[in-house]
Structures are given as C-alpha cells and as structure tokens.
Motif scaffolding. Structure first.
Motif, PDB file in Angstrom:
ATOM      1  N   ARG A  32       0.867  -1.178   0.000  1.00 19.10           N
ATOM      2  CA  ARG A  32       0.000   0.000   0.000  1.00 19.10           C
ATOM      3  C   ARG A  32       0.903   1.227   0.000  1.00 19.10           C
ATOM      4  NH1 ARG A  32      -4.316  -0.038   4.547  1.00 19.10           N
ATOM      5  NH2 ARG A  32      -2.423  -0.033   5.771  1.00 19.10           N
ATOM      6  N   PHE A  33       0.707   2.068  -0.978  1.00 17.88           N
ATOM      7  CA  PHE A  33       1.543   3.243  -1.122  1.00 17.88           C
ATOM      8  C   PHE A  33       0.685   4.490  -0.903  1.00 17.88           C
ATOM      9  CE2 PHE A  33       3.239  -0.114  -3.797  1.00 17.88           C
ATOM     10  CZ  PHE A  33       4.511  -0.217  -3.279  1.00 17.88           C
ATOM     11  N   PRO A  34       1.177   5.448  -0.150  1.00 17.57           N
ATOM     12  CA  PRO A  34       0.403   6.662   0.160  1.00 17.57           C
ATOM     13  C   PRO A  34       0.412   7.657  -0.994  1.00 17.57           C
ATOM     14  CG  PRO A  34       2.546   6.787   1.196  1.00 17.57           C
ATOM     15  CD  PRO A  34       2.460   5.430   0.538  1.00 17.57           C
ATOM     16  N   GLU A  36      -1.850   9.580  -2.466  1.00 17.30           N
ATOM     17  CA  GLU A  36      -2.453  10.903  -2.257  1.00 17.30           C
ATOM     18  C   GLU A  36      -1.566  11.786  -1.389  1.00 17.30           C
ATOM     19  OE1 GLU A  36      -6.419  10.594  -0.812  1.00 17.30           O
ATOM     20  OE2 GLU A  36      -7.023   9.254  -2.440  1.00 17.30           O
ATOM     21  N   ARG A  37      -1.011  11.225  -0.321  1.00 20.72           N
ATOM     22  CA  ARG A  37      -0.150  12.007   0.568  1.00 20.72           C
ATOM     23  C   ARG A  37       1.104  12.470  -0.166  1.00 20.72           C
ATOM     24  NH1 ARG A  37       2.104   9.159   5.782  1.00 20.72           N
ATOM     25  NH2 ARG A  37       3.367   8.243   4.179  1.00 20.72           N
ATOM     26  N   VAL A  38       1.689  11.596  -0.965  1.00 21.58           N
ATOM     27  CA  VAL A  38       2.891  11.968  -1.719  1.00 21.58           C
ATOM     28  C   VAL A  38       2.561  13.072  -2.709  1.00 21.58           C
ATOM     29  CG1 VAL A  38       4.583  11.146  -3.401  1.00 21.58           C
ATOM     30  CG2 VAL A  38       4.019   9.738  -1.413  1.00 21.58           C
ATOM     31  N   ARG A  40       0.219  15.317  -2.473  1.00 24.81           N
ATOM     32  CA  ARG A  40       0.040  16.573  -1.723  1.00 24.81           C
ATOM     33  C   ARG A  40       1.384  17.190  -1.360  1.00 24.81           C
ATOM     34  NH1 ARG A  40      -3.945  13.778   1.188  1.00 24.81           N
ATOM     35  NH2 ARG A  40      -2.512  13.577   2.937  1.00 24.81           N
TER      36      ARG A  40
END
Length: 48
Positions: A32-34, A36-38, A40
């Motif tokens: 699971r890779f973040p 959306e956070r990256v 942003r």
C-alpha cells in the motif's frame, strides 16, 4: 513473522536452506503506497 517475499533473501543472509517454521510465521503483506499524501507533498513543494 516474516513477509513471504523476504524469505529467500533472509535465508541467503543466514546461510540456511529452510526457514525454521517453529520460529517464524510466513505472512503476505499487502503493498500500500500513500499516493495521495505523496502527491500533496509534491504539490506543496511546487508552491515555493
């Protein structure tokens, strides 16, 4: 616990051919890779 994809590398590091199953439980961990956070963070850096 040890992630299934890491078993072969671990065995080569310790010089063994089999994993002692009485000491380890082999598990599958979902990637699971973040994303959306990256995105942003990258967009925030572009504001400077």
């Amino acid at each position: 616990m040890i992630e299934r994809r890491a078993v072969n590398e671990y065995l080569s590091l310790i010089g063994e051919k089999e994993l002692p199953l009485n000491l380890f439980e082999i598990v599958d961990i979902e990637d699971r890779f973040p994303v959306e956070r990256v995105n942003r963070l990258l967009n925030k850096d572009g504001d400077h």
